[in-house]
Every structure is written in structure tokens, then in C-alpha cells.
Design an enzyme around this catalytic site. Structure first.
Site, PDB file in Angstrom:
ATOM      1  N   ASP A 133       0.795  -1.234   0.000  1.00 47.40           N
ATOM      2  CA  ASP A 133       0.000   0.000   0.000  1.00 47.40           C
ATOM      3  C   ASP A 133       0.829   1.286   0.000  1.00 47.40           C
ATOM      4  OD1 ASP A 133      -3.069  -0.913   1.349  1.00 47.40           O
ATOM      5  OD2 ASP A 133      -1.365  -2.281   1.398  1.00 47.40           O
TER       6      ASP A 133
ATOM      7  N   GLU B  76      -4.196   2.239  -3.491  1.00 50.77           N
ATOM      8  CA  GLU B  76      -5.500   2.750  -3.070  1.00 50.77           C
ATOM      9  C   GLU B  76      -5.405   3.870  -2.036  1.00 50.77           C
ATOM     10  OE1 GLU B  76      -8.098   0.967  -0.508  1.00 50.77           O
ATOM     11  OE2 GLU B  76      -6.551   0.799   0.996  1.00 50.77           O
ATOM     12  N   ASN B  77      -4.214   4.065  -1.439  1.00 47.28           N
ATOM     13  CA  ASN B  77      -4.017   5.152  -0.472  1.00 47.28           C
ATOM     14  C   ASN B  77      -3.042   6.211  -0.992  1.00 47.28           C
ATOM     15  OD1 ASN B  77      -4.065   2.553   1.883  1.00 47.28           O
ATOM     16  ND2 ASN B  77      -5.638   4.125   1.806  1.00 47.28           N
TER      17      ASN B  77
ATOM     18  N   ASP C 188     -10.468  -0.892  -0.245  1.00 50.29           N
ATOM     19  CA  ASP C 188     -11.678  -0.214   0.212  1.00 50.29           C
ATOM     20  C   ASP C 188     -11.673   1.280  -0.077  1.00 50.29           C
ATOM     21  OD1 ASP C 188      -9.584  -0.369   2.228  1.00 50.29           O
ATOM     22  OD2 ASP C 188     -10.968   0.629   3.599  1.00 50.29           O
ATOM     23  N   HIS C 189     -10.532   1.830  -0.490  1.00 44.26           N
ATOM     24  CA  HIS C 189     -10.488   3.256  -0.851  1.00 44.26           C
ATOM     25  C   HIS C 189     -10.411   3.469  -2.364  1.00 44.26           C
ATOM     26  CE1 HIS C 189     -10.320   4.679   3.246  1.00 44.26           C
ATOM     27  NE2 HIS C 189      -9.305   3.865   3.503  1.00 44.26           N
TER      28      HIS C 189
ATOM     29  N   HIS D 116      -7.233  -7.751  -0.159  1.00 45.62           N
ATOM     30  CA  HIS D 116      -7.250  -6.563   0.693  1.00 45.62           C
ATOM     31  C   HIS D 116      -8.199  -6.821   1.856  1.00 45.62           C
ATOM     32  CE1 HIS D 116      -6.092  -2.317   0.942  1.00 45.62           C
ATOM     33  NE2 HIS D 116      -7.294  -2.075   1.425  1.00 45.62           N
TER      34      HIS D 116
ATOM     35  N   HIS E 250      -3.787  -3.991   3.223  1.00 43.87           N
ATOM     36  CA  HIS E 250      -4.768  -3.224   4.016  1.00 43.87           C
ATOM     37  C   HIS E 250      -4.297  -2.886   5.430  1.00 43.87           C
ATOM     38  CE1 HIS E 250      -8.505  -1.499   5.392  1.00 43.87           C
ATOM     39  NE2 HIS E 250      -8.577  -2.374   6.377  1.00 43.87           N
TER      40      HIS E 250
ATOM     41  N   HIS F   7      -1.322  -2.435   6.568  1.00 48.84           N
ATOM     42  CA  HIS F   7      -0.150  -1.554   6.514  1.00 48.84           C
ATOM     43  C   HIS F   7       0.982  -2.015   7.437  1.00 48.84           C
ATOM     44  CE1 HIS F   7      -2.362   2.201   4.719  1.00 48.84           C
ATOM     45  NE2 HIS F   7      -2.759   1.048   4.170  1.00 48.84           N
TER      46      HIS F   7
END
Length: 271
Positions: free
Chosen positions: A12, A43-44, A71-72, A156, A181, A183
Site C-alpha cells: 500500500d 488505493e491510499n 476499500d479506498h 485486501h 490493508h 499496513h
């Protein structure tokens, strides 16, 4: 010795610190590991939540073949059209139908004269109530294996038990499954009995001077007050985390997997 394909995965990417680390070190890491195929979870990457066209194109220029999400993935609506138009940007397949983007794609690797499939899934434990990732995986893998048996899965998910369960579910059906996810990189890289390379979480690429990449003062305040506070990416003590795997081209089975952390955790105090 059997011919293998080398796959490098970037965990991530969180905000500008993560992008900076990726820009600075990914090309040399690709060279170091002699990676034939590169995947990055982004995604982040835009301000800590979501991504955008500029970031995706930058990753492609650095040597990334596929960008995965979580999810983002849907936090920044301006990227939706791009997600609909390209198969090198993925989001979790088990979101309900009608959402932008693809959940899996297959890519040619001319250097090795093979195809690599990439599947993006999202867990449900302690996360959004979306479609079942296990049955979704079965459907997708059946389709993907019509073209290739070299398949990488980015799962994720929050719960370790759900990730391990998915690993057992995918063993013999996919080549590699790496979790994202949380991290926080895990040290449990292994190869399952039927050849699946597995790592519970690849960790994050970003600042370790915070709470899973975010400003520590805001994180502490959220926990102490129980009230939502807007997160901002942390800065300082940046690192790049991910995973490296080798897959037997003939069988599609993983023959090597290891976590990657660069340059490693800084044990000195930071204000």
C-alpha cells in the site's frame, strides 16, 4: 532448473511519502530483483485515500504493470472513467455490479513469452458488507485459468484469519496471494502444499513516523475522544514494503516468496 517468472509487489502506497519512496527506489529494486512483472497497491496514494490518473501513469512509467486497490478505490470519483477504460488499474472484484473498473486482468510478458493474471479481492470481516470474496475468487480463477495458470492475488482484508483462510482456499488454484490493508508487514511468507506463495500482509510504502502511515497526533485524538478526525499522511522515516516471488512458468506454482522492506525500520526516536 525450471524456468521461472519473477514478480515484485509494492505494498500500500500511502500519500506523498509513499510516492516519493516508490519514485526513488522502485526502479533500482526492480533491477536488483530482476523482476519480470511488477504490481503495486495504490488505493491510499492520493492524499492517503484513493488514487488518480497522474499517480497511475507515474507508476506505469516506473515499471509497474498493474495497479491494485481496496476499500479506498472509489474515494476519488475523478478516476472512475480511467478505471473503466484501462485494465492495468484494478479494484476489488467482489464489489457489487455497476461499480467502475475491473477486478482482474491478464497481461502478456513478452520477455518470458507468458501471460500473468492479477486478481484483486476484498475481505468482509471488520470491513464493508460486500459480496463473498471466496466464491468470487472461484468464478474469477476459472475464467483466468483459461488463459494462464500464473495468477497473482491481492487480497485486501483486515482479519488475519480471513486472509489465511483465503490462502488455503486458493492453494492449487493461484500462484501467489499477498494480503494488503493493515499496513503492517508480516513475517510469515510461506509456500502452501499445492504451490501457493503466501504472505498475510505486504506492509505499506510510506511514513513509519505515524500510525499506519497517518499523522500520529490525529490518530491518538481519534482513539481518545471517539470522535472522527480527518486523517493526514504522516511524514518522516519513510520505507518501501512489499513482496518478491518466483513462479515456475510450466506449473504455475510458487517456488520462492519473501517480504521486502527498504531501507528497514528506523529504531531511533523522531519528534
Amino acid at each position: 532448473m525450471a524456468d521461472t517468472i519473477s514478480i515484485f509487489f509494492v505494498g500500500d502506497i500511502v500519500g506523498d511519502p509513499g510516492i516519493e519512496m516508490t519514485n526513488t527506489f522502485l526502479p533500482s529494486l526492480i533491477k536488483k530483483y530482476d523482476a519480470d512483472f511488477v504490481i503495486a497497491n495504490a488505493e491510499n496514494s492520493h492524499e492517503g485515500f484513493g488514487t488518480n490518473r497522474k499517480i497511475i501513469k507515474n507508476l506505469l512509467n516506473l515499471g509497474v504493470n498493474v495497479v491494485t486497490g481496496g476499500d479506498h478505490s472509489f474515494d476519488k470519483w475523478k478516476v472512475f472513467d480511467y478505471m473503466r477504460e484501462h485494465d492495468h488499474i484494478l479494484r476489488p472484484l467482489n464489489y457489487p455490479k455497476g461499480n467502475a473498473g475491473l477486478g482482474f486482468s491478464i497481461h502478456e510478458v513478452p520477455k518470458k513469452n507468458v501471460k500473468v493474471g492479477v486478481l484483486n479481492l476484498q475481505g468482509r470481516t471488520f470491513m464493508k458488507a460486500i459480496d463473498d470474496p471466496f466464491s468470487t475468487a472461484e468464478w474469477a480463477l476459472e475464467k483466468m485459468r483459461e488463459e494462464t495458470h500464473i495468477i497473482f492475488v491481492d487480497f485486501h482484508a483486515e482479519a488475519t484469519a480471513e486472509k489465511i483462510s483465503m490462502g488455503w482456499h486458493l492453494d492449487g488454484k493461484a500462484s501467489v496471494m499477498v494480503g494488503t490493508h493493515t499496513h503492517v508487514q508480516t513475517n510469515d511468507a510461506r509456500i502452501y502444499p499445492q504451490g501457493l506463495g503466501y504472505l498475510t500482509d505486504a506492509g505499506m510504502t510510506g511514513s513509519t513516523n505515524g500510525v499506519i502511515g497517518m499523522d500520529k497526533k490525529v490518530a491518538i485524538k481519534r482513539f481518545m475522544t471517539g470522535v472522527h478526525q480527518k486523517y493526514q499522511p504522516a511524514s518522516g522515516d519513510n520505507q518501501l514494503c512489499g513482496a518478491f516471488a518466483k513462479v515456475d512458468i510450466e506449473t504455475g506454482k510458487c517456488v520462492h516468496i519473501e517480504p521486502v522492506t527498504y531501507p528497514g525500520l528506523n529504531n531511533s526516536a523522531t519528534d
